[in-house]
Every structure is written in structure tokens, then in C-alpha cells.
Design an enzyme around this catalytic site. Sequence first.
Site, PDB file in Angstrom:
ATOM      1  NE  ARG A  68      30.894  55.220  11.680  1.00 16.72           N
ATOM      2  CZ  ARG A  68      29.688  55.721  11.453  1.00 16.72           C
ATOM      3  NH1 ARG A  68      29.591  56.223  12.300  1.00 16.72           N
ATOM      4  NH2 ARG A  68      28.967  54.972  10.650  1.00 16.72           N
ATOM      5  CE1 TYR A 106      35.493  49.784  12.204  1.00 10.50           C
ATOM      6  CE2 TYR A 106      35.387  51.715  12.513  1.00 10.50           C
ATOM      7  CZ  TYR A 106      35.287  50.425  12.381  1.00 10.50           C
ATOM      8  OH  TYR A 106      34.174  50.157  10.732  1.00 10.50           O
ATOM      9  CE  LYS A 141      33.305  57.123   7.740  1.00 12.43           C
ATOM     10  NZ  LYS A 141      32.779  57.831   6.653  1.00 12.43           N
ATOM     11  CG  HIS A 195      28.961  59.569   4.420  1.00 12.64           C
ATOM     12  ND1 HIS A 195      29.157  58.570   5.328  1.00 12.64           N
ATOM     13  CD2 HIS A 195      30.572  58.765   4.534  1.00 12.64           C
ATOM     14  CE1 HIS A 195      28.638  57.355   5.668  1.00 12.64           C
ATOM     15  NE2 HIS A 195      30.454  57.622   4.812  1.00 12.64           N
ATOM     16  CB  SER A 249      28.459  53.444   7.504  1.00 15.18           C
ATOM     17  OG  SER A 249      28.194  54.809   7.741  1.00 15.18           O
ATOM     18  CB  CYS A 306      24.231  52.120   2.447  1.00 19.76           C
ATOM     19  SG  CYS A 306      23.657  51.804   4.098  1.00 19.76           S
ATOM     20  CG  ASP A 339      34.284  56.629   3.626  1.00 14.88           C
ATOM     21  OD1 ASP A 339      32.681  55.874   3.736  1.00 14.88           O
ATOM     22  OD2 ASP A 339      34.290  57.083   4.746  1.00 14.88           O
ATOM     23  NE  ARG A 399      34.030  48.630   8.185  1.00 15.19           N
ATOM     24  CZ  ARG A 399      33.934  49.688   7.710  1.00 15.19           C
ATOM     25  NH1 ARG A 399      33.744  50.353   6.323  1.00 15.19           N
ATOM     26  NH2 ARG A 399      31.952  50.165   8.237  1.00 15.19           N
TER      27      ARG A 399
HETATM   28  C1  OXD Z   1      32.008  54.300   7.640  1.00 11.14           C
HETATM   29  C2  OXD Z   1      33.187  54.030   6.870  1.00 11.14           C
HETATM   30  O1  OXD Z   1      31.523  54.209   8.953  1.00 11.14           O
HETATM   31  O2  OXD Z   1      32.889  54.182   6.279  1.00 11.14           O
HETATM   32  O3  OXD Z   1      30.991  55.175   7.916  1.00 11.14           O
HETATM   33  O4  OXD Z   1      34.112  53.548   7.693  1.00 11.14           O
HETATM   34 MN    MN Z   2      32.132  56.301   5.314  1.00 11.03          MN
END
Ligand code: OXD
Ligand code: MN
Length: 593
Positions: free
Chosen positions: A80, A208, A217, A237, A259, A261, A286, A375
Site C-alpha cells: 500500500r 497491488y 481497504k 480493521h 497490518s 501483526c 481483516d 501475499r
Molecule cells: C493490510 C492488508 O495491509 O490487510 O492491512 O492487506
Molecule cells: Mn489489513
Amino acid sequence: MATAQERVAALASLEPRVAAWVQDVAAHTRPARIHWCDGSDAEYETLRQGLVHDGSLLPLEPGRFPGCYLYRSDPADVARVEHLTYVCTRAREDAGPNNYWMEPREAHARMDALFAGCMRGRTLYVVPYCMGPIDSPYARCGVEITDSAYVVLNMRLMTRMGRDALGRIAREDTFVKGLHSTGELDPERRFIMHFPEELTIKSFGSGYGGNALLGKKCHALRIASWQARSEGWLAEHMLVVGIENPRGETHYVACAFPSACGKTNLAMLIPPARFAGWRIWTVGDDIAWLHPGSDGRLYAINPEAGYFGVVPGTNASTNRVAFETIHRDTIFTNVALTADGQPWWEGRGEGTPVLDWRGRPYDPANGPAAHPNARFTVDARRNPNYSPMADAPAGVPLSAIVFGGRRRSLAPLVVQARDWAHGVLLGAAVASETTAAAAGAVGVVRRDPMAMKPFAGYHFGDYWSHWLDVGARLTRPPAIFHVNWFRQDAGGRYLWPGFGENLRVLAWMLARCGGASGARETPIGWLPRPQDLDLQGVAVAPDALDELLAVDLTAWREELAAIESYFGEFAPRVPAALLAELAAARARVAAAR
Ligand code: OXD
Ligand code: MN
């Protein structure tokens, strides 16, 4: 049998508003053809084959990874881009200091210039999608127009996409309009713009995930948080997980962590041996949309239908569920390859990379073999522990909300807020080390309130007020906690083993909700004493435990002062009740010895 053209005409006639918008966009972007996505398996297969044919998707070794593909993104387009992400409200203050802002007319003009003629020679895909169970009153729909077939495949996995979503759009007043083009993937010509007052997103120059899968998002957090505020709910989130105890009772917990974590790992946690008879059910990993119910409880739905998870570190011991789930029908982005065409990533636990994520012969001098933000995209229904409640239209009632950050020091393993307002303070004060999920430096501690720093679509001061207002409507609010799985000792070793062992902390939380476990009151909230946690069979040294559960008053005095100056950035919109909570916390810490 209807021809492709007849199917398109039938879809377009379902929703003339979408059709008119598609025509306008096509007149501006000049695509060679228009494809209305119906969301069918056949369509998915055709698009996938097309990408394999043109070399953008690489089939992986079919014996171990059936139905799996590798996609390599442009090396300058792997995360991002927060510095290029804008919230364009009429009044600058409404976006708040937490967002980059541009005046909407100027933003449209800039984006329209970028989009002019950008789809020449390309296919314009119309992607109708529904965020949330298709029959949920809380679900919201959108349409993404994109020129990327990779985005279409990902949207198919990540959302309820296609004909049913379009049918719902035809019955509703509004839908979110998302316009996306990969452009030339030039970082100098890249912007992700949000117009919450117009329910519109324009994203240019990136393929991306978080920049390009606009349902995620952009819609489900930035636009939805704005809508949620005016409609009385919350877009967060958060993962949502059902924790079933050996008595067969399931309690639902929502956790907001920044993100990369560990949200996906927690959402798919494997109970340690000591917790035989416990089961974990994934509702979402998420994003959660939270609604006060008529019974005074807070209910959560997961607006997504798939997982877009971080690959590195995923293995049979860290996250067996994800590890097994991503062995079939998965799109991998930016992983490395073994000699026999299997995907490889740091922490996979077996195999040797021969090509790195850029497709170069692997050389450790070039850095990790897989990109740290590599990912996987996979349909949530592939998860063997997919919650039977994940598609429930009304969602699941929450027993607890958990905030957390990645912090080497200070924040204890777990602390329980005194009440909702104190919990809002714990959430608003979350700080965490940055990760590879966003472009920029990694490992720098920054404030990330409610893990929403990159995603709140409006002013944080108004957002905290809204959290307090939602709490005031709940007669049976979830208890609120803050956790830190990432404490380290002076030598940089983690003090807490994390992963499945986190269930010990979650079990304590749930027992607290039922009034069945002990705690000690401290100036920063309620902490378990060592005897309050079930630690049988876990390798944590007693002095590590003391450190994990300690409250360093001197450090907390400084932390609370830092929080106060952080809140100062959002004056005058910080709610008085939140400042009063902070003042009370400072007074408690000052009074303690
Ligand atoms: C983030 C995702 O960046 O979930 O938080 O991809
Ligand atoms: Mn996320």
C-alpha cells in the site's frame, strides 16, 4: 444457450445506473472491449487461462499445489502507498490530520487526466460486488471498473462478486463506484483517491491488493467508516473469531491489530495441547463491520469472502490452517520458486528457492527470496475452520474487543480496560512498529489508533467521538482489552511464544467477561496475575512472565504524556470524554507508587 453478448446485455439491463456509468467511463478511458463479470466459475477459469497464456500467472507444481498460481507484480508496486492515498472531502477538516487531503474538484481533475484514454487496447471489466453476506441488511455493494484481470480474479476470491451482487444493487438506492486502472504502474503517476461524500473511489497506477482491490481497504474501511458514522455503526480493521470451549459454548472476539501483526494467524489459531477440546472458528481475518443489536449487544459481520494474507512466516506450526488452506486454489503474489515450481517463502520450513520473487536466480545478497509482503489470496470457504456463522445475515455477538500493537517494550502482554470509555482510550492510543504491508521504513513505532491509521476515512477526533457514541447505545457492551504479543528482552528475543499459545490469554479474557477469572487492578487497567493465566505446558520463564505482566510507572507516565500530545494534533475535535479518560489515567499513574 445465451451468447456471451446476450449475457452481457442481460447483466447490463439489470442495472441501468451502472450501465450509464460504464458508458461514461468507457467514453473517457477508451477500452478495446467491455466485459461484465457474472462471477461464474467458467468466467474465473477463462480469465485465469488468459493470464496463464500471456505469462502473467505461472501455474505452480500441481502435485503439492493444485490450482495454485504465482503472480509477480512490478517490483515498484508491492505494498500500500499511504503517501499517495487521499480522502477528498469538501471540507478539509472532515478528512482530519490523519489523512492526506485534496479538494474534490482538483482531485477529480487530476484523476480524470490520468484516466483519459488509459484503457486503449485493454479490456474494461465491470465487477459488481457485495461486501458482506449477500442477504445481510448490513452488507453494502459496489462496482469496481478495472482494466486488470488479476484484480478481477482477486475480487472474485475476496468478495461476493457477480450476478447476485448486481441484482442487489438493482434493488438498492446507492452503490459505491470504484474506478481502477493499473495505468503504466509508474509510481510517479499513482494515486488512490476517496470521495466519501460521493461514495466514489478512483485508483490509478498500482495493481497491488490494498491499492487495487477496491472492495477491501478503499470501500470496506475508508468509505464504509464514513458511511458507518452517519448510519450509527463501525467499520473496523479487525479479525473476528469464534472461540468454542469444551462445553460447546462459542464466544466471539474481534481484534484490531495493524497490518502484518498476526490477525490472520489469530483468526485461524490452533489450540495448544493443554486446550484439548477447544475449537477456533474463523469469521474474518481483516475487516469487521459492527452494529449495535436490539438486545444491546454489538454484532459483527465480515464484509469479505476471502483472505489476502501475508505469506512469509506461514508454516505448519505458526498457522497450520492457513498453511494447509493455501495448498490449493490459491493465487500467490511475489513469492519465490523452488526448482520444481513450488512456491517458496521465508519460514515455509521446507524446500530451497532457486528464483526470487522478481524471477531472478536467488542470491541472498539481493535480500529475502520472497518479498516480505508476499501475499496469498484464497476463498475463505477453503478454510476448514470457516465459521458456520460467517454467512449469518445478522452477524455474531461480540463478547470482547481486543486492540493490539507490535511493541518491543512497555505495553504488557494483556490489559483489560475498566469500561468502554477507557477501552476507547486504549484503542485510540495504540502504537505499533511499522511493517512491510505499506511502503516506507519498517520497524518505526507510530501511533495507529484502533489499527485504523491508514484506513479511517475521516477525522480521528470525530471517529473517537463516534466510538464513544456507539458504546453509549450498548447495554451489554463487549469488554475491551489491549494485547502485545511482541514484547522482547534486551537481547531481542520474544518474551511470549505467541501463535497458538495466545489462546491462554484469550481464555483469560473470556473468563473475565463471565466474571470467572482473577486480575489485579493497576493504574493502566486490569492485568492478570501469573496464577490467573493457564500456563501449564508453555515455555515461558518466570522472569519473562514478570516482565510481560509488569507496569513500569515511570515509562507509563511518559507514554501518557506522549498520548496527550498526540491527541493535541486532533484538537479541537477530540471528544472531551476521551480527554477526561486520559486525565484520569494520568492521575492514577501519578498517584501510584
Ligand atoms: C493490510 C492488508 O495491509 O490487510 O492491512 O492487506
Ligand atoms: Mn489489513
